[in-house]
Design a protein around this motif. Sequence first.
Motif, mmCIF file in Angstrom:
data_model
loop_
_atom_site.group_PDB
_atom_site.id
_atom_site.type_symbol
_atom_site.label_atom_id
_atom_site.label_comp_id
_atom_site.label_asym_id
_atom_site.label_seq_id
_atom_site.Cartn_x
_atom_site.Cartn_y
_atom_site.Cartn_z
ATOM 1 N N TYR A 41 1.810 32.479 20.195
ATOM 2 C CA TYR A 41 1.333 31.189 20.046
ATOM 3 C C TYR A 41 -0.206 31.094 20.916
ATOM 4 O O TYR A 41 -1.107 30.881 20.260
ATOM 5 C CB TYR A 41 2.131 30.170 20.390
ATOM 6 C CG TYR A 41 1.524 28.615 20.423
ATOM 7 C CD1 TYR A 41 1.132 28.271 19.099
ATOM 8 C CD2 TYR A 41 1.424 27.815 21.258
ATOM 9 C CE1 TYR A 41 0.397 26.686 19.151
ATOM 10 C CE2 TYR A 41 0.722 26.701 21.422
ATOM 11 C CZ TYR A 41 0.301 26.127 20.239
ATOM 12 O OH TYR A 41 -0.342 24.924 20.090
ATOM 13 N N PRO A 42 -0.017 31.307 22.056
ATOM 14 C CA PRO A 42 -1.486 31.574 22.839
ATOM 15 C C PRO A 42 -2.423 32.663 22.222
ATOM 16 O O PRO A 42 -3.747 32.214 22.087
ATOM 17 C CB PRO A 42 -0.972 32.025 24.131
ATOM 18 C CG PRO A 42 0.421 31.651 24.531
ATOM 19 C CD PRO A 42 0.950 31.665 23.238
ATOM 20 N N ARG A 43 -1.909 33.662 21.701
ATOM 21 C CA ARG A 43 -2.680 34.327 21.242
ATOM 22 C C ARG A 43 -3.363 34.223 19.867
ATOM 23 O O ARG A 43 -4.672 34.174 19.543
ATOM 24 C CB ARG A 43 -2.021 35.978 20.788
ATOM 25 C CG ARG A 43 -1.928 36.831 22.160
ATOM 26 C CD ARG A 43 -1.661 38.245 21.915
ATOM 27 N NE ARG A 43 -0.066 38.136 21.428
ATOM 28 C CZ ARG A 43 0.492 38.700 20.317
ATOM 29 N NH1 ARG A 43 -0.311 39.716 19.759
ATOM 30 N NH2 ARG A 43 1.633 38.530 20.131
ATOM 31 N N PHE A 44 -2.669 33.293 19.066
ATOM 32 C CA PHE A 44 -3.028 32.630 17.743
ATOM 33 C C PHE A 44 -4.173 31.618 18.263
ATOM 34 O O PHE A 44 -5.069 31.681 17.583
ATOM 35 C CB PHE A 44 -1.993 31.932 17.207
ATOM 36 C CG PHE A 44 -2.250 31.197 16.065
ATOM 37 C CD1 PHE A 44 -2.699 31.516 15.026
ATOM 38 C CD2 PHE A 44 -2.211 29.554 16.130
ATOM 39 C CE1 PHE A 44 -3.163 30.739 13.814
ATOM 40 C CE2 PHE A 44 -2.565 28.790 15.223
ATOM 41 C CZ PHE A 44 -3.261 29.276 13.946
ATOM 42 N N LEU A 45 -3.752 30.899 19.478
ATOM 43 C CA LEU A 45 -4.954 29.891 19.489
ATOM 44 C C LEU A 45 -6.275 30.643 19.994
ATOM 45 O O LEU A 45 -7.331 29.982 19.801
ATOM 46 C CB LEU A 45 -4.506 29.044 20.643
ATOM 47 C CG LEU A 45 -3.383 28.056 20.326
ATOM 48 C CD1 LEU A 45 -2.876 27.241 21.631
ATOM 49 C CD2 LEU A 45 -3.625 27.095 19.365
ATOM 50 N N ARG A 46 -6.508 31.700 20.498
ATOM 51 C CA ARG A 46 -7.388 32.483 20.891
ATOM 52 C C ARG A 46 -8.050 33.318 19.748
ATOM 53 O O ARG A 46 -9.040 33.878 19.941
ATOM 54 C CB ARG A 46 -7.054 33.370 22.030
ATOM 55 C CG ARG A 46 -6.893 32.405 23.154
ATOM 56 C CD ARG A 46 -6.692 33.757 24.499
ATOM 57 N NE ARG A 46 -5.871 34.594 24.445
ATOM 58 C CZ ARG A 46 -4.451 34.599 24.645
ATOM 59 N NH1 ARG A 46 -4.039 33.433 25.318
ATOM 60 N NH2 ARG A 46 -3.589 35.752 24.774
ATOM 61 N N SER A 47 -7.200 33.430 18.637
ATOM 62 C CA SER A 47 -7.655 34.412 17.486
ATOM 63 C C SER A 47 -8.958 33.719 16.768
ATOM 64 O O SER A 47 -9.223 32.694 16.841
ATOM 65 C CB SER A 47 -6.272 34.412 16.629
ATOM 66 O OG SER A 47 -6.353 33.357 15.918
ATOM 67 N N ASP A 48 -9.482 34.933 16.146
ATOM 68 C CA ASP A 48 -10.611 34.510 15.200
ATOM 69 C C ASP A 48 -10.113 33.713 13.998
ATOM 70 O O ASP A 48 -11.043 32.840 13.583
ATOM 71 C CB ASP A 48 -11.202 35.973 14.725
ATOM 72 C CG ASP A 48 -11.977 36.576 15.948
ATOM 73 O OD1 ASP A 48 -12.216 36.120 16.667
ATOM 74 O OD2 ASP A 48 -12.119 37.854 15.522
#
Length: 156
Positions: free
Chosen positions: A133-140
């Motif tokens: 989830y945190p990686r998704f929020l930082r994703s392009d």
Amino acid sequence: MPSLIDEPQHFIMDQDDRKTNKNIGKNFMCRLQCMFSHSSSSESRLSLEDTQQWSQSLERLLDSKYGLATFRNFLKSEAKKIYEQFIKAESPKEINIDYHTREQIKRNVKTPTMHCFDDAQKIVYGLMERDSYPRFLRSDIYRTLLENLSADATKG
């Protein structure tokens, strides 16, 4: 007499082997009729018409004692497939869970219930919440979507 539910591996259908499927279907039908042969209700024999009505709705399937037994057997075989693919150590799509949870699910799947994968679900959800989830929020993907929607909102 052995229960249908105790032997789901005998009824898993192999799409490539039609002859085997036909025999499995006949054996399953015989087991269903034997299982309920002591019943004196109007539904004491399995019929083509009743079986065809199962496809009309889930309620029809579950309202039939034969339908319920057949569907329960199917779901138990599905639980075993899920275990083999995702839970079992060294499985093709093994999920990241601890040994204790894996062993508990291994025991649960022998007599599956609707809760036999709950512990794994909680662990995977926690992993997604802390990692994916945190990686998704930082994703392009997410950032671009936000930017596009923000631009559209300001245009009016």
